[in-house]
Design a protein around this motif. Structure first.
Motif, short mmCIF file in Angstrom:
data_model
loop_
_atom_site.label_atom_id
_atom_site.label_comp_id
_atom_site.label_asym_id
_atom_site.label_seq_id
_atom_site.Cartn_x
_atom_site.Cartn_y
_atom_site.Cartn_z
N VAL A 75 0.83 -1.21 0.00
CA VAL A 75 0.00 0.00 0.00
C VAL A 75 0.87 1.25 0.00
O VAL A 75 0.63 2.21 -0.75
N ARG A 76 1.89 1.28 0.84
CA ARG A 76 2.72 2.48 0.94
C ARG A 76 3.57 2.70 -0.32
O ARG A 76 3.95 3.83 -0.63
N LYS A 77 3.87 1.65 -1.07
CA LYS A 77 4.65 1.79 -2.31
C LYS A 77 3.79 2.21 -3.50
O LYS A 77 4.31 2.65 -4.52
N SER A 78 2.48 2.05 -3.36
CA SER A 78 1.58 2.33 -4.47
C SER A 78 1.22 3.82 -4.52
O SER A 78 0.69 4.36 -3.54
N PRO A 79 1.49 4.50 -5.65
CA PRO A 79 1.10 5.92 -5.75
C PRO A 79 -0.40 6.12 -5.54
O PRO A 79 -0.83 7.15 -5.01
N ARG A 80 -1.17 5.12 -5.93
CA ARG A 80 -2.63 5.22 -5.84
C ARG A 80 -3.13 5.05 -4.41
O ARG A 80 -4.16 5.59 -4.02
N LEU A 81 -2.40 4.26 -3.58
CA LEU A 81 -2.88 3.88 -2.25
C LEU A 81 -2.03 4.42 -1.12
O LEU A 81 -2.35 4.20 0.06
N SER A 82 -0.96 5.12 -1.41
CA SER A 82 0.05 5.43 -0.39
C SER A 82 -0.50 6.17 0.82
O SER A 82 0.03 6.02 1.93
N ALA A 83 -1.54 6.97 0.64
CA ALA A 83 -2.08 7.74 1.76
C ALA A 83 -3.23 7.03 2.47
O ALA A 83 -3.85 7.60 3.37
N LEU A 84 -3.50 5.79 2.10
CA LEU A 84 -4.64 5.06 2.65
C LEU A 84 -4.46 4.80 4.14
O LEU A 84 -3.45 4.24 4.56
N PRO A 85 -5.43 5.18 4.99
CA PRO A 85 -5.35 4.83 6.42
C PRO A 85 -5.31 3.32 6.60
O PRO A 85 -6.12 2.59 6.01
N PHE A 86 -4.37 2.84 7.41
CA PHE A 86 -4.13 1.39 7.54
C PHE A 86 -3.82 1.09 9.00
O PHE A 86 -2.81 1.53 9.53
N ILE A 87 -4.70 0.35 9.64
CA ILE A 87 -4.50 -0.09 11.03
C ILE A 87 -4.00 -1.54 10.99
O ILE A 87 -4.68 -2.41 10.44
N LEU A 88 -2.83 -1.77 11.55
CA LEU A 88 -2.25 -3.11 11.57
C LEU A 88 -2.41 -3.72 12.96
O LEU A 88 -2.04 -3.11 13.96
N LEU A 89 -2.98 -4.92 13.01
CA LEU A 89 -3.17 -5.65 14.26
C LEU A 89 -2.15 -6.78 14.32
O LEU A 89 -1.84 -7.40 13.30
N SER A 90 -1.64 -7.08 15.51
CA SER A 90 -0.62 -8.12 15.60
C SER A 90 -0.58 -8.76 16.98
O SER A 90 -0.96 -8.15 17.98
N GLU A 91 -0.12 -10.00 17.00
CA GLU A 91 0.14 -10.69 18.26
C GLU A 91 1.55 -10.39 18.76
O GLU A 91 1.92 -10.81 19.86
N ARG A 92 2.33 -9.65 17.96
CA ARG A 92 3.74 -9.39 18.29
C ARG A 92 3.92 -7.97 18.81
O ARG A 92 3.61 -6.99 18.12
N SER A 93 4.42 -7.87 20.03
CA SER A 93 4.62 -6.56 20.65
C SER A 93 6.09 -6.29 20.99
O SER A 93 6.40 -5.28 21.62
N ASP A 94 6.99 -7.20 20.59
CA ASP A 94 8.41 -7.01 20.90
C ASP A 94 8.95 -5.81 20.12
O ASP A 94 8.42 -5.41 19.08
#
Length: 405
Positions: A75-94
């Motif tokens: 998404v961040r590399k795409s000129p069309r989508l780069s500004a898209l709000p993106f919430i990432l969820l994960s089991e990893r907090s290290d």
């Protein structure tokens, strides 16, 4: 975020766990009831949905096929989508995992179990850019739709039964200085079929491959942990028709609940005497009327949408659709086979191996169905009681024991 127009926001949810996916969907609808949701379970499916840019993406890092982190990179590399709000969820907090994500500028990086209050606040900020949110009305029933057609269709997507205990009060009672006391919480919600079914199913869904199946509410709470358990519980209270308000339907739900509770307590007492796991039998007893309760919840939605209902139609609906609703829920929620067989034993034993658990649940259901003027002789003479060597005196003692809700 495209909030300049009147078009409701489109949100993509990519999460492999079906219960977490459902909880996120419900929270989004709670924030924006007009949101257009697209939910999927794998990275490749999410990538396909990104062909038409959504207004927000919520994705789990641990997706199959293509990880949520790789989706964010793309998404961040795409000129069309780069500004898209993106919430990432994960089991990893290290710290290493967090450092890997930060250069990609996620809108938020949230670790599981999620703090749903914090997530809801973020969603309100992201999705309330338009003042014209409006009031979401219950869609009216299409002209010509019969009750039978409506119930047949809704069997495949119903949310289960109504809540019968005060979930929010139960959570508050269980909260203490050390956090959520699971033992206190379990004691306050164990008789609620919807709570038990959802948490047991969610715990089995979240279990690692090869783990022993979760067959009791306490096992489910321990497997899910305090935060996820509380999130699921409070999430249930926000769903449509979470509680029954229709007097006719509520009265019938009380009848079903009493039958479930009595079956569960009889099963627990008999199992204790037979040196069998009493809480597994109790859980099966609680869940055996869930199909009828799910049907009652759908019937309330029918009435709210403009449908007509009277006692005759209610009786017909329960007789025709109660069992199919229960079977569909057990299948869709993927309750463990062992538990499903115990639930089925409440109605009939059928063929196959007569485990002690099945015999106990069958006797308990028969006891719960006895009228005030009926005695236990016929139950004592039946095959289940004879196999377990249970006589009239024991059955009468259990019948007189106090029921614990």
């Amino acid at each position: 975020m495209n909030t300049a127009t009147s078009m409701p926001p489109r949100v993509l949810i990519a999460e492999s766990d079906p219960w977490m996916r459902d909880l996120l969907s419900q929270m989004l609808l709670d924030v924006r009831c007009d949101a257009r949701l697209q939910a999927c379970a794998t990275g490749p499916e999410a990538l396909e949905h990104l062909r038409e840019p959504p207004d927000l993406v919520i994705a789990a890092r641990e997706l199959l096929g293509i990880s949520g982190l790789d989706l964010l990179r793309g998404v961040r590399k795409s000129p069309r989508l780069s500004a898209l709000p993106f919430i990432l969820l994960s089991e990893r907090s290290d710290s290493a995992s967090v450092r890997e994500v930060l250069p990609l500028a996620p809108t938020a990086y949230l670790t599981k179990p999620l703090n749903m209050t914090s997530l809801k606040a973020r969603l309100q900020t992201l999705l309330s850019g338009s003042a014209e949110v409006g009031v979401c009305r219950i869609p009216q029933i299409a002209a010509g739709t019969t009750l039978e057609q409506y119930l047949t269709r809704r069997r495949l997507d119903c949310d289960g039964g109504p809540l019968l205990c005060d979930v929010q009060a139960a959570v508050q009672r269980a909260l203490g200085p050390q956090g959520l006391n699971l033992k206190v919480l379990e004691a306050n919600v164990r008789s609620d079929p919807q709570v038990t079914g959802v948490l047991v199913s969610a715990a089995n869904s979240a279990a690692k491959q090869g783990a022993a199946p979760v067959l009791t509410l306490m096992q489910a709470l321990q497997a899910l942990g305090p935060t996820q358990s509380m999130n699921l519980l409070l999430g249930m209270t926000t769903r449509p028709s979470a509680y029954l308000s229709d007097p006719l339907l509520f009265e019938q739900a009380e009848i079903c609940w009493n039958r479930s509770t009595h079956t569960a307590e009889f099963a627990r007492n008999i199992a204790h005497q037979q040196n069998v796991d009493e809480w597994r039998c109790y859980c099966a007893g609680v869940l055996h009327c869930l199909g009828d309760l799910a049907l009652l919840r759908v019937l309330q939605e029918w009435r709210l949408a403009g449908g007509e209902l009277d006692q005759t139609k209610l009786t017909y609906a329960l007789r025709t659709f109660g069992a199919p609703y229960g079977s569909e829920l057990h299948r869709r929620w993927r309750l463990p086979l062992e538990l499903r067989e115990m639930i089925a034993a409440a109605y009939q034993l059928g063929g196959g191996v007569y485990t002690r658990e099945k015999l106990i649940v069958n006797i308990a259901a028969q006891m719960a169905s006895l009228g005030a003027d009926e005695d236990v002789t016929q139950i004592a003479q039946g095959k289940p009681a004879r196999l377990l060597k249970i006589g009239v005196s024991q059955l009468n003692w259990w019948r007189g024991a106090p029921m614990i809700r």
